[in-house]
Design a protein around this motif. Structure first.
Motif, PDB file in Angstrom:
ATOM      1  N   LEU A   1       9.994   1.447 -10.432  1.00  0.00           N
ATOM      2  CA  LEU A   1       8.676   1.106 -11.682  1.00  0.00           C
ATOM      3  C   LEU A   1       9.460   0.149 -12.755  1.00  0.00           C
ATOM      4  CD1 LEU A   1      10.179   4.400 -13.021  1.00  0.00           C
ATOM      5  CD2 LEU A   1       7.981   4.706 -12.030  1.00  0.00           C
ATOM      6  N   LEU A   2      10.738  -0.703 -12.431  1.00  0.00           N
ATOM      7  CA  LEU A   2      10.908  -2.322 -13.270  1.00  0.00           C
ATOM      8  C   LEU A   2      10.010  -2.319 -12.238  1.00  0.00           C
ATOM      9  CD1 LEU A   2      14.147  -2.685 -14.178  1.00  0.00           C
ATOM     10  CD2 LEU A   2      12.307  -2.688 -15.680  1.00  0.00           C
ATOM     11  N   GLN A   3      10.056  -2.995 -11.052  1.00  0.00           N
ATOM     12  CA  GLN A   3       9.130  -4.132 -10.733  1.00  0.00           C
ATOM     13  C   GLN A   3       7.329  -4.573 -10.504  1.00  0.00           C
ATOM     14  OE1 GLN A   3      10.157  -2.733  -6.988  1.00  0.00           O
ATOM     15  NE2 GLN A   3      11.756  -4.554  -6.463  1.00  0.00           N
ATOM     16  N   VAL A   4       7.267  -5.823 -10.823  1.00  0.00           N
ATOM     17  CA  VAL A   4       5.475  -5.007 -11.362  1.00  0.00           C
ATOM     18  C   VAL A   4       4.482  -4.606 -10.354  1.00  0.00           C
ATOM     19  CG1 VAL A   4       3.703  -6.680 -11.893  1.00  0.00           C
ATOM     20  CG2 VAL A   4       5.929  -7.420 -12.955  1.00  0.00           C
ATOM     21  N   ILE A   5       5.335  -5.001  -8.840  1.00  0.00           N
ATOM     22  CA  ILE A   5       4.710  -5.312  -8.262  1.00  0.00           C
ATOM     23  C   ILE A   5       4.954  -4.700  -7.369  1.00  0.00           C
ATOM     24  CG2 ILE A   5       3.121  -5.892  -6.334  1.00  0.00           C
ATOM     25  CD1 ILE A   5       3.289  -8.671  -7.830  1.00  0.00           C
ATOM     26  N   PRO A   6       4.787  -2.927  -7.080  1.00  0.00           N
ATOM     27  CA  PRO A   6       5.715  -1.907  -6.165  1.00  0.00           C
ATOM     28  C   PRO A   6       4.900  -2.296  -4.227  1.00  0.00           C
ATOM     29  CG  PRO A   6       4.017  -0.974  -7.647  1.00  0.00           C
ATOM     30  CD  PRO A   6       3.810  -2.264  -7.867  1.00  0.00           C
ATOM     31  N   ILE A   7       6.084  -2.296  -3.812  1.00  0.00           N
ATOM     32  CA  ILE A   7       5.820  -3.246  -2.382  1.00  0.00           C
ATOM     33  C   ILE A   7       5.567  -1.645  -2.179  1.00  0.00           C
ATOM     34  CG2 ILE A   7       7.319  -5.328  -1.964  1.00  0.00           C
ATOM     35  CD1 ILE A   7       9.634  -3.668  -0.590  1.00  0.00           C
ATOM     36  N   SER A   8       5.858  -1.110  -2.612  1.00  0.00           N
ATOM     37  CA  SER A   8       5.820   0.217  -0.375  1.00  0.00           C
ATOM     38  C   SER A   8       4.342   0.996  -0.654  1.00  0.00           C
ATOM     39  CB  SER A   8       7.124   1.414  -1.698  1.00  0.00           C
ATOM     40  OG  SER A   8       6.012   1.439  -2.843  1.00  0.00           O
ATOM     41  N   PHE A   9       3.325   0.360  -1.345  1.00  0.00           N
ATOM     42  CA  PHE A   9       2.337   0.346  -2.068  1.00  0.00           C
ATOM     43  C   PHE A   9       1.334   0.257  -0.741  1.00  0.00           C
ATOM     44  CE2 PHE A   9       3.585   1.898  -5.467  1.00  0.00           C
ATOM     45  CZ  PHE A   9       3.208   3.333  -5.465  1.00  0.00           C
ATOM     46  N   CYS A  10       1.299  -0.550   0.266  1.00  0.00           N
ATOM     47  CA  CYS A  10       0.474  -0.987   1.004  1.00  0.00           C
ATOM     48  C   CYS A  10       0.876   0.051   2.189  1.00  0.00           C
ATOM     49  CB  CYS A  10       0.971  -1.734   1.476  1.00  0.00           C
ATOM     50  SG  CYS A  10       2.951  -2.006   2.016  1.00  0.00           S
ATOM     51  N   ASN A  11       1.623   1.099   1.436  1.00  0.00           N
ATOM     52  CA  ASN A  11       2.075   2.037   2.858  1.00  0.00           C
ATOM     53  C   ASN A  11       0.918   3.117   2.927  1.00  0.00           C
ATOM     54  OD1 ASN A  11       3.418   2.671   5.293  1.00  0.00           O
ATOM     55  ND2 ASN A  11       4.927   3.284   4.087  1.00  0.00           N
ATOM     56  N   SER A  12       0.491   3.281   1.759  1.00  0.00           N
ATOM     57  CA  SER A  12      -0.265   4.633   1.684  1.00  0.00           C
ATOM     58  C   SER A  12      -1.851   4.805   2.770  1.00  0.00           C
ATOM     59  CB  SER A  12      -0.760   4.327  -0.294  1.00  0.00           C
ATOM     60  OG  SER A  12      -1.952   3.705  -0.229  1.00  0.00           O
ATOM     61  N   VAL A  13      -1.553   6.206   1.963  1.00  0.00           N
ATOM     62  CA  VAL A  13      -2.845   6.444   3.567  1.00  0.00           C
ATOM     63  C   VAL A  13      -3.847   5.754   2.773  1.00  0.00           C
ATOM     64  CG1 VAL A  13      -4.387   7.671   4.360  1.00  0.00           C
ATOM     65  CG2 VAL A  13      -1.811   8.549   3.413  1.00  0.00           C
ATOM     66  N   TYR A  14      -4.195   5.518   1.935  1.00  0.00           N
ATOM     67  CA  TYR A  14      -5.452   4.896   1.698  1.00  0.00           C
ATOM     68  C   TYR A  14      -5.604   3.555   1.122  1.00  0.00           C
ATOM     69  CZ  TYR A  14      -6.377   9.673   1.107  1.00  0.00           C
ATOM     70  OH  TYR A  14      -6.646  10.970   0.925  1.00  0.00           O
ATOM     71  N   PHE A  15      -4.355   2.670   1.752  1.00  0.00           N
ATOM     72  CA  PHE A  15      -4.601   1.468   1.422  1.00  0.00           C
ATOM     73  C   PHE A  15      -5.751   0.452   1.831  1.00  0.00           C
ATOM     74  CE2 PHE A  15      -2.766  -2.133  -0.249  1.00  0.00           C
ATOM     75  CZ  PHE A  15      -3.058  -3.522   0.113  1.00  0.00           C
ATOM     76  N   ALA A  16      -6.402   1.284   2.762  1.00  0.00           N
ATOM     77  CA  ALA A  16      -7.647   0.612   2.788  1.00  0.00           C
ATOM     78  C   ALA A  16      -9.141   0.969   2.472  1.00  0.00           C
ATOM     79  CB  ALA A  16      -8.303   0.320   4.328  1.00  0.00           C
ATOM     80  N   HIS A  17      -8.938   2.125   1.591  1.00  0.00           N
ATOM     81  CA  HIS A  17      -9.748   2.811   1.389  1.00  0.00           C
ATOM     82  C   HIS A  17     -10.493   2.247  -0.348  1.00  0.00           C
ATOM     83  CE1 HIS A  17     -12.481   5.722  -0.492  1.00  0.00           C
ATOM     84  NE2 HIS A  17     -11.793   6.532   0.608  1.00  0.00           N
ATOM     85  N   PRO A  18     -12.174   1.617  -0.251  1.00  0.00           N
ATOM     86  CA  PRO A  18     -11.892   1.395  -1.252  1.00  0.00           C
ATOM     87  C   PRO A  18     -11.636   1.542  -2.337  1.00  0.00           C
ATOM     88  CG  PRO A  18     -14.247   1.156  -0.075  1.00  0.00           C
ATOM     89  CD  PRO A  18     -12.350   1.906   0.639  1.00  0.00           C
ATOM     90  N   MET A  19     -12.042   3.233  -2.921  1.00  0.00           N
ATOM     91  CA  MET A  19     -12.119   3.779  -3.641  1.00  0.00           C
ATOM     92  C   MET A  19     -10.606   3.443  -4.919  1.00  0.00           C
ATOM     93  SD  MET A  19     -13.769   7.519  -3.912  1.00  0.00           S
ATOM     94  CE  MET A  19     -13.867   8.092  -6.226  1.00  0.00           C
TER      95      MET A  19
END
Lengths: 915, 195
Positions: free
Chosen positions: A168-186
């Motif tokens: 929560l402290l990190q400005v850019i959470p690094i784990s997000f690339c991993n989410s299913v929709y990373f490539a999903h524009p919405m």
């Protein structure tokens, strides 16, 4: 035939049996997911379906927005089930799907309930899931539970809360690339972290007390996570970090991972405490040293590495670290050997003698199964070894060069380059090695490293020139990299004509004209022309070849051929090439491309040809100024007067608009604005010094910062009693200077022509003040005469030098020749650091550092800095500065100047001698 | 520009607190003997798309294929990443971290992953067993690293966290195997019938 087919089918069947997910298909699994909606939940079945969904996602399958929403809603139904195994899969699924903000609300209450569950696993997992998907508003609601969780007696729960805090402290959470929709524009745009960015860190920072308690936890991993979070909370507070380190290094930190963190934080504190302590009593060194005796290998290694990376580390400090790394070298674990040899390899660059003790262990690593380790060992030995071992080591490397990755090959090539500079007599075997590996397969970076190394050898070792050039010629016969081909062709054009038999290179060059792409062909044409210009006997033959290029399909190639034929007199008459042509072909292009671009944009097509001499040569240090600006605190109305944009162009325009300056000739240089008033005073004044050949113009940029005043007839009285070689010729006052609208005053002086005349000028601002009613803006009729003392202004030597870079210092140095070389040595006395001394001299001379030599590597004892520029009168100057540390702090410097004029070379020395 | 800044920092003219970070993991990969995915988890954005992930996996797999990483974990440096790896039967385990990471910390993560998987698969560490217990493998990955932060490196503890949801662990584990055996048998039967 038929039998074979059947057999194949069988094979496939066997293989397929390996996977329970054989033939799995997204559509079908999504259908299966309907079981989540059954009133009577079959927990095992549901788990299996989730596993299938996760399998699909893991294989890189993506769900559409609708599919994902459906699955998400279905999965939320499963919170009804009491089956713990299923619940774990539900948690995983929610994390993988990463729902959007409005969907999160649906699961919030279920997750909050789990957060308060009696079951530890539920609490831990619910915290991790909720913190990952939550936004700021929700965080405030659950903060109370999180604070409790941090000090939970179950370590898994505590760790879950602490790690979530770190994210929560990190400005850019690094784990997000991993989410299913990373490539999903919405989803890419509606990252649910975005709205919480401002609030989350503030909330987490309030947990300080609980986190501090957790640092004392008996559970190893909790201690590690708590320390990580505590440091992150305090990282902007140097004092707090220092206190944290002080207290923890005295106490007991049980977890090896936490200990590693503490070592990193300690190094940070040491780094930030600066160089003000004498080596020997470096704070916390004892702590780092004690960690070398820790029972955990990761701590020992972290500490050893930290010691080797200390700023200005001494041999004495290094010794214990080297000793433990040496022990690692003979470990049975490849990871330990690798870690140790990689660290020692780095140390060998700065402290080769400290590493020689490990040479025997290194030798045995040459045959290590792991090629990475073997390569690092050999390159370390190359750095520390003596001349006699070179041949043997080279033989050993040759054996496995083809097995290792390009990264390591580059390490080897770099080691060989430095070796060659160390032992020039060995050039033959080293050059052979380089040419052999140049022929093998490899990527661009690797090939470039080899070519660079050969070029350096050719330059530094005269005996190696001819063989080196031929190796390069052979290489471009079959080179897939356009960039390297053109670089080599350019280099051949400069070095080839100077060899004993220049004609042998022509064939290689002309082959390029036949076989390559347009870029390389154009390069080859230029190279041919250089041979023609430099070697008169070759001229007729070169003309024949160039004429053939006139029919090339590419217009750049044709243009170049035409140009060269004309400049070299290719119309049949074989004449000796005159100096102007040689300068054109071989001279360095010393105009910054940015400036040329601006000038060309401003150029209006007309009868008048574009004059390249009109392009300013000064290198703009614009990015630096921009970078500095945010650091400068806004100083209210007394802020730096918004003078005209400080580009030479606009100065030239302003100055040429004043008729009195018209006969001053070309503007040589305009200085950066020099402030003549303190910040936040009544009147803000700065001055720009414009230097002409026989004149100096001071441009005073004035701003009136008092709303109640209007200034009229503003002049600057300049007293040049300490600058008696200057005489005032002209002064242009400012009629009126209203509040907050800057104006300029110009004062011009005459000075001896082309000489760097120095002097000090004192300035007084004189004006008539009229009171202004701020309400109406009307000024009083009566004015009062007043004056305002400004600070003194100096004309310094740097005002007479222009920063003009050269692309290739060595070539420029040689082409200017030793005729007017002046060399002398200077003691600079005690200095803070080598870097500081280098910068001082650069600033004093006002010349452009070349080839990145202004950067002093940390821990170095000597440094060579290359400068270039133009002295007033348009005389090119090149300077080579060699610095060395003499004793602990004393810096000595050798200054070698080459220029086109004797007096200028002397003048540069005078600047240093008097500066 | 950067050089200038660095000099200024070295001289103490300006102080910037250099980011001192926790050890972090970029990815954990479990591939089969052909380099295909069994289970992977990425924690950094170095590989933003699925195709870049696949390319990385293929690259790492081929670069390490010829080495012997069956007894001790092996290590290499590829594209500025440290990769620690270990093979067992037809499974290839990888852990990736940045090149300034402590190699031994990364190795401890790999060891934890490997030990936990060995326990969870009851010593049958092969691809078939791994795929049949994919739920356990995925939970295992989830319990080792959270968003790049190391959660736990002790293999038995990780395995315990993965299985602790079943209160009467023994009975349910065996029961589960039975059901799974049933399911596999049934699928096999259906396939043969459908042929």
């Amino acid at each position: 035939m038929a039998q074979q087919l059947v057999k194949k089918d069988d094979d496939r069947d066997d293989e397929a049996e390996y996977s329970p997910f054989m033939g799995i298909e997204k559509g079908a699994v999504l259908q299966e997911a309907r079981v989540f909606n059954d009133p009577q939940l079959d927990a095992r079945r549901c788990s299996q379906v989730i596993t299938k969904l996760l399998y699909l996602l893991n294989q890189g399958e993506t769900f559409t927005k609708t599919e994902a929403t459906e699955v998400f809603f279905a999965v939320t139904k499963l919170f009804q089930s009491k089956d713990m195994g299923l619940r774990r899969m539900v948690y995983l699924m929610i994390k993988e799907i990463s729902p959007s903000a409005d969907e999160v609300i649906i699961v919030t209450s279920s997750l909050m309930k789990d957060m308060n569950s009696k079951i530890d696993m539920y609490r831990a997992n619910a915290i991790r899931v909720l913190c990952r998907i939550t936004d700021g508003t929700l965080l405030a609601q659950i903060e109370r539970y999180l604070k409790q969780a941090i000090v939970d007696k179950n370590p898994v729960v505590a760790s879950a809360a602490l790690v979530s805090g770190i994210h929560l402290l990190q400005v850019i959470p690094i784990s997000f690339c991993n989410s299913v929709y990373f490539a999903h524009p919405m989803y890419a745009t509606c990252s649910f972290y975005a709205p919480s960015l401002q609030t989350n860190p503030e909330i987490v920072k309030r947990w300080s007390n609980e986190v501090q308690e957790a640092v004392q936890s008996r559970a190893a991993l909790v201690q590690f996570h708590a320390l990580g979070l505590l440091h992150q909370i305090r990282q902007n507070d140097r004092l707090a970090v220092s206190k944290l380190v002080t207290s923890l290094t005295r106490g007991t930190v049980r977890s090896p991972l936490a200990q590693c963190l503490l070592i990193r934080y300690t190094s940070q504190v040491i780094r930030e405490s600066g160089n003000n302590t004498q080596p020997g009593d470096r704070p916390f060194y004892d702590y780092l040293e004690s960690c070398l005796r820790h029972k955990s290998e990761m701590v020992i290694f972290e500490a050893a590495r930290a010691i080797t990376e200390l700023n200005g580390v001494t041999t004495r400090e290094l010794t214990p670290a080297i000793t433990v790394l040496q022990l690692f070298l003979s470990s049975s674990k490849p990871v330990l050997r690798f870690a140790a040899v990689r660290t020692l390899n780095k140390v060998a660059m700065t402290h080769p003698t400290s590493v020689t003790n490990c040479n025997i262990d290194m030798e045995s690593l040459i045959s290590d199964q792991n090629r990475s380790i073997a390569t690092l060992a050999i390159t370390t030995l190359l750095k520390t070894g003596n001349e006699s071992s070179v041949d043997r080591l080279m033989k050993q490397i040759t054996n496995f060069m083809s097995d290792i990755a390009d990264e390591f090959k580059i390490v080897v090539v770099e080691a060989i380059r430095s070796l060659c500079q160390k032992f020039p007599l060995k050039y033959r075997s080293l050059m052979n090695f380089l040419s052999n590996i140049l022929r093998e397969e490899g990527g661009f970076e690797y090939k470039k490293a080899i070519v660079d190394s050969i070029v350096i050898l050719i330059r530094e070792i005269p005996d190696a020139k001819e063989t080196g050039l031929l190796h390069l010629c052979e290489f471009i016969e079959d080179c897939e990299f356009t960039y390297l081909s053109t670089q080599i062709l350019h280099f051949l054009g400069i070095e080839g004509p100077k060899t004993s038999d220049p004609s042998r290179y022509i064939r290689f060059v002309y082959n390029r004209v036949h076989l390559e792409n347009a870029t390389v062909r154009a390069g080859a044409v230029s190279t041919l022309a250089k041979f023609g210009a430099a070697v008169d006997e070759l001229k007729p033959r070169v003309f024949v070849l160039l004429r053939r290029c006139l029919f090339d399909s590419d217009d750049e190639v044709r243009d170049r051929a035409t140009l060269y034929l004309n400049t070299l007199g290719g119309d049949g008459s074989v004449v000796e090439t005159d100096k102007a042509v040689k300068d054109f072909l071989f001279g360095t292009f010393d105009i910054p491309l940015v400036n040329l671009e601006t000038s060309l944009k401003n150029y209006v097509p007309s009868e008048e040809a574009f004059d390249i001499d009109s392009v300013p040569k000064e290198v703009k240090s614009q990015p630096l100024a921009e970078k500095k600006a945010p650091g400068k605190k806004p100083t209210g109305l007394g802020a730096p007067p918004s003078g005209p944009p400080s580009t030479a162009d606009s100065y030239q325009r302003v100055l040429s608009s004043i008729p009195e300056f018209a006969n001053f000739g070309n503007l040589f240089k305009s200085s950066e604005p020099v402030e003549l008033t303190e910040a936040e005073t009544e009147y803000a004044v700065n001055v720009v010094k414009h230097i002409f050949d026989r004149h100096v113009v001071f441009q005073y940029n004035c701003t009136n910062t008092i709303p109640e005043q209007l200034l009229e007839n503003v002049i600057v009285i300049v007293d040049n009693s300490e600058a008696d070689e200057f005489s005032e010729v002209f002064s242009r006052p400012l009629k009126s200077l209203p509040y907050d609208s800057p104006g300029q005053i110009f004062v011009a002086f005459e000075k001896p022509e082309g000489v760097p005349t120095l002097g000090k000028f004192s300035n007084v601002l004189k004006f008539i003040v009229r009171e202004v009613d701020p309400a109406t803006g009307e000024a009083d009729d009566d004015g009062v005469e007043d004056e305002y003392q400004l600070e003194d202004l100096d004309i310094v030597s740097a005002d007479y030098t222009l920063k003009v870079g050269v692309s290739n210092f060595r070539n420029a140095w040689e082409s200017i020749g030793p005729d007017y070389e002046r060399e002398d040595e200077y003691g600079l006395g005690p200095r803070e650091s080598l870097a500081e001394a280098v910068n001082t001299v650069i600033n004093l001379l006002g010349l452009q550092p070349c080839e990145g030599t202004e950067v002093v590597p940390p821990n170095s004892r000597s440094h060579t800095c290359l400068l270039s520029g133009v002295f007033i009168g348009n005389i090119k100057v090149l300077v080579r500065l060699s610095f060395g540390l003499d004793g602990p702090k004393d810096v000595a410097m050798k200054l070698t100047v080459r220029s086109e004029d004797e007096t200028v070379s002397d003048a540069i020395h005078e600047i240093v001698a008097s500066g | 520009m950067l050089h200038v800044l660095r000099d200024m920092i070295e001289e103490g003219a300006i102080t910037i607190s250099v980011e001192v970070s926790c050890p972090s993991i970029k990815n954990i990969l479990l591939l089969d003997s052909e380099g295909k995915r069994v289970a992977v988890k990425y924690f950094s954005d170095d590989w933003p798309t699925n195709s870049s992930k696949l390319a990385f996996e293929k690259f790492v797999f081929t670069k390490t294929l010829k080495t012997n990483a069956r007894t001790e974990a092996e290590i290499t440096l590829l594209e500025n990443n440290i990769i620690i790896y270990k093979f067992a039967q037809d499974l290839h385990f990888f852990v990736t971290g940045s090149d300034d990471e402590n190699e031994i910390v990364l190795a401890s993560v790999l060891q934890g992953f490997f030990d936990a998987v060995t326990l969870l698969l009851r010593n049958n560490v092969d691809k078939r067993e791994a795929l049949e217990n994919l739920d356990l493998i995925l939970l295992c990955l989830d319990e080792i690293v959270d968003g790049g932060m190391i959660l736990e490196t002790n293999g038995p503890l990780i395995a315990e966290k993965v299985t602790s949801h079943t209160i009467d662990a023994d009975s349910s584990l065996s029961e589960q195997t039975l059901t799974q055996a049933w399911a596999t048998a049934r699928e096999h039967l259906t396939r043969t019938l459908l042929k």
